[in-house]
Design an enzyme around this catalytic site. Structure first.
Site, PDB file in Angstrom:
ATOM      1  N   GLU A 369       0.807  -1.227   0.000  1.00 19.13           N
ATOM      2  CA  GLU A 369       0.000   0.000   0.000  1.00 19.13           C
ATOM      3  C   GLU A 369       0.838   1.275   0.000  1.00 19.13           C
ATOM      4  O   GLU A 369       0.650   2.159   0.838  1.00 19.13           O
ATOM      5  CB  GLU A 369      -0.963  -0.015   1.186  1.00 19.13           C
ATOM      6  CG  GLU A 369      -1.903  -1.201   1.168  1.00 19.13           C
ATOM      7  CD  GLU A 369      -2.769  -1.307   2.410  1.00 19.13           C
ATOM      8  OE1 GLU A 369      -2.733  -0.388   3.257  1.00 19.13           O
ATOM      9  OE2 GLU A 369      -3.481  -2.319   2.549  1.00 19.13           O
ATOM     10  N   GLU A 487      -5.952 -11.166  -1.200  1.00 20.97           N
ATOM     11  CA  GLU A 487      -6.766 -10.966   0.011  1.00 20.97           C
ATOM     12  C   GLU A 487      -8.249 -10.920  -0.352  1.00 20.97           C
ATOM     13  O   GLU A 487      -8.961  -9.975  -0.003  1.00 20.97           O
ATOM     14  CB  GLU A 487      -6.349  -9.679   0.728  1.00 20.97           C
ATOM     15  CG  GLU A 487      -4.878  -9.612   1.078  1.00 20.97           C
ATOM     16  CD  GLU A 487      -4.492  -8.341   1.820  1.00 20.97           C
ATOM     17  OE1 GLU A 487      -5.393  -7.677   2.383  1.00 20.97           O
ATOM     18  OE2 GLU A 487      -3.287  -8.010   1.839  1.00 20.97           O
TER      19      GLU A 487
END
Length: 742
Positions: A369, A487
């Site tokens: 991220e 995920e």
């Protein structure tokens, strides 16, 4: 309240008559009878529901041509450079292009961008009362086949989804109704309507009469006994043995740790072949104090994986979040920050790196991220978003990324190194920035092996065409890199109405279809040599992080119910695997011996005579192991294996073994052979290979052809290696016995 009064005169008349007919001749005074009042309530007029505070929901306060209407309306015709549309207030006859009155909004889509939220109208900051149910409605009209997505969300920057309706329009005015439950902490919500759809290009859609009100509280319904569609899938990993099918779980003393949960272990061992560390490999857990690493929980997970033939995807070396306080407040110049980051990566990667077949942690999210939604680096402060912070960027700069990957490769040369991020599955600006980074890495010799798509998504959002297009962008990178869905979970609740109290069979089948579509699209888009795999972010629904994000709720995002039974979503996943994974059945082996390569240790092999045998991992003809024979005192001493029942009279066999002296400087050159000791009516010693001279320094093959001529049943049959030189110690590997086809 008004009262209606009725006087009952019949009672007075009856009393008077009774008195007149009585035995008393004296005139009696008739008492005055109190006539009762009968009160009949009117049917009460129900109070109107409390309206939401919406200014100019009908656009009647605006003039034609306005693009900034009165009230909290916001028109966004081109949130990204590649999108183009016009959004303005128009004047029309009521019932034609205005539903009521003479004003409405016209949206005309010209070109689409990659962002499904690129073309939007929104009403911002509607005041609400927390803990209440609301109903909002808006009227829409568009040419048949056009469509729009209608959302009730919490305000920026989180845009939490409270309600969603995806509506296909019919050419007539349609009322779109959204019901949403506010959390106790909510004080504002927003309406957002999105038009970025291919079917809308060069078409107009009209919006009018937006309103809302609070619904009366209703008691929760009892959860019925729902009959879900049948799940027949027995094992996901069996359907795709060479494809990573992962699941995220912790170990240690976490509430959802796998260690003391046999039901979870059963599911993992049945369906999955890879684990991701949910939290326990994040920086704050592995290095809570500078220089002190805590591996207990993560080692427990890795050891469980190793014991059950699972691999592990490590998550994560470098992240702006979930870092220890000492790391957050670290003091030092740029060089000190780089050293601190590289040391963290090196220590952890080295700890988990293993050689060859023992390697369990086979891949890592190196950086997580690092980009904002606008495609700029997190920490670059190009937004006012409080999340636009990163100690790594702020103290090292964008250089921290290539440095992290170089450190990871130096510490673990064999692991696949990924960049991992959320919203890449739909946000083109963000994905393009990541791809640009990867191209720059490859042009400058920085190691990177793949991109991870987190994929925390909602049912049917994003649509499959968007998912396909974004996966394809990464597939097309050259040189090739891998694509991994890291995920995956699918939020099911709060979409299109008041939150569900249970998962209906209809919604469960919608989830089944969406999981099928996602897996099918991945397998159709990503070539086999670029598939990093698909990982589900949790096992059973109640363990999902979505149960508490962005606030406590009830969700069903995963593949298993809380009672550990499979959901229809699992069948959807399995159906896609069955359709698109070609499982090649292994060709039946003609090899008759088991463990002739000693890869399973010394299982089924024994010392013969006074010899000793040990498993050796330093020398091998192929694979990792061989058997070392030492301490022989007779020529027939050596290593043997029971082969009773393997030979058939009249059949011919190829026999082979590889031999290497244990001392590469030895001056002895012994003769070695493979022999069969067989006992039936008598005991015979049959030479299976010619005596072969073995000299120091290299592997030598013993090879021969043997035709079995014994017709009586044997009581003993032993295959063994012997040497005419009793001082010779030697390695044995790849002993083979195969039937020669006639």
């Amino acid at each position: 309240m008004k009262k209606s009064i009725f006087r009952n005169t019949g009672i007075v008349t009856l009393v008077s008559l009774l008195m007149a007919c009585g035995g008393n001749n004296n005139d009696a005074e008739v008492p005055e009878v109190q006539t009762p009042e009968v009160v009949v309530p009117e049917t009460p007029v129900p109070d109107a529901p409390e309206a939401a505070e919406i200014i100019n929901g009908s656009f009647e306060e605006d003039a034609a041509g306005q693009t900034t209407p009165v009230g909290n309306w916001v028109f966004r015709p081109d949130q990204e450079s590649s999108a183009s549309s016009t959004i303005e207030v128009i004047e029309s006859e009521e019932g034609v292009n205005a539903y009521k009155g003479t004003k409405a909004v016209q949206v005309t889509v010209n070109t689409l961008g990659d962002n499904p939220w690129g073309i939007e109208i929104a009403y911002e900051d509607i005041p609400v009362t927390g803990g209440k149910n609301y109903e909002f409605s808006v009227w829409a009209k568009g040419e048949e086949g056009t469509s729009a997505d209608f959302w009730i969300q919490t305000p920026a920057p989180d845009y939490g989804q409270l309600s969603l309706v995806k509506e296909t329009l019919t050419g007539e005015w349609q009322k779109i109704t959204l019901t949403a439950a506010t959390a106790e902490a909510d004080s504002l919500v927003r309406l957002a309507i999105h038009f970025s759809k291919e079917e809308n290009i060069n078409k107009s859609i009209y919006i009018d009469e937006f309103s809302g009100f609070i619904l009366d509280d209703v008691p929760a319904d009892e959860i019925p006994d729902v009959q879900y569609s049948e799940v027949t899938a027995q094992s996901l990993k069996a359907l795709a043995p060479n494809f990573n099918i992962g699941v995220a779980v912790p170990a240690g003393d976490f509430g959802n740790s796998i260690i003391d949960r046999p039901e979870i272990k059963t599911i993992i061992e049945q369906h999955f072949n890879q684990l991701s560390a949910e939290n326990i490999m994040k920086p704050t857990y592995l290095q809570p104090t500078q220089g002190e690493f805590f591996y207990d929980d993560s080692d427990e997970l890795v050891n469980y994986a190793k014991d059950n033939s699972l691999t592990v995807h490590g998550h994560v070396f470098v992240w702006h979040s979930q870092i220890a306080p000492w790391m957050q407040s670290f003091q030092g110049d740029k060089a000190a920050w780089i050293t601190m980051m590289e040391d963290h990566i090196t220590q952890i990667a080295t700890h988990f790196e293993e050689e060859g077949a023992n390697d369990t942690v086979v891949s890592w999210d190196v950086v997580n991220e690092a980009f904002m939604e606008n495609g700029k680096y997190r920490g670059e402060k190009t937004t006012s978003d409080s999340a636009d912070e990163s100690v790594w960027f702020e103290n090292i700069g964008a250089e921290f990324l290539p440095l992290a990957y170089k450190a990871a490769r130096a510490a673990d040369p064999d692991a696949d190194l990924y960049y991992n991020d959320y919203n890449l599955i739909w946000n083109a600006d963000k994905l393009d920035a990541v791809i640009s980074m990867v191209n720059d890495f490859q042009n400058n010799g920085v190691p990177i092996d793949g991109i991870g798509f987190q994929s925390h998504i909602s049912l049917n959002s994003p649509d499959i065409s968007t998912i396909q297009a974004h996966l394809q962008k990464v597939v097309d990178i050259r040189p090739k890199i891998k694509v991994k869905i890291t995920e995956l979970d699918v939020r099911m609740n709060n979409e299109g109405g008041i939150p569900l109290t249970y998962l209906t069979s209809e919604r469960a089948d919608e989830q089944k279809q969406y999981y099928y579509n996602i897996v099918k699209t991945y397998l159709e888009t990503v070539p086999e040599d670029q598939r990093g795999g698909i990982t589900i972010w949790g096992v059973i629904d109640e363990d999902s992080w979505l149960q508490n994000w962005p606030e406590p709720t009830t969700e069903w995002p995963l593949l298993f119910f809380n009672d550990y039974t499979a959901k229809p979503a699992l069948q959807g996943f399995a159906n896609a695997l069955k359709e698109l994974i070609e499982v090649v059945e292994p060709t039946p082996s003609s090899e008759l011996l088991t463990n002739g390569d000693f890869e399973a240790g010394l299982d089924s092999w024994q010392a013969r005579g006074s010899a000793s045998i040990t498993l050796d991992a330093t020398q091998a003809h192929t694979g990792s192991n061989s058997a070392l024979v030492q301490g022989r005192t007779e020529t027939w001493n050596g290593i043997q294996k029971d082969v009773k029942g393997l030979f058939t009279a009249g059949e011919t066999y190829n026999v082979s073994a590889w031999i290497k002296l244990s001392d590469d400087t030895s001056t002895v050159s012994p003769g070695v052979k493979l022999t069969l000791q067989i006992e039936h009516a008598s005991t015979e010693y049959l030479e299976l290979t010619p005596v072969t001279t073995v000299s120091a320094g290299s592997w030598v093959q013993l090879s021969g052809t043997y035709t079995h001529s014994i017709t009586t049943q044997e009581s003993v049959a032993l295959l063994y290696v012997e040497s005419n030189e009793i001082t010779a110690d030697f390695y044995v590997d790849d002993v083979s016995l195969t039937l020669l086809e006639q």
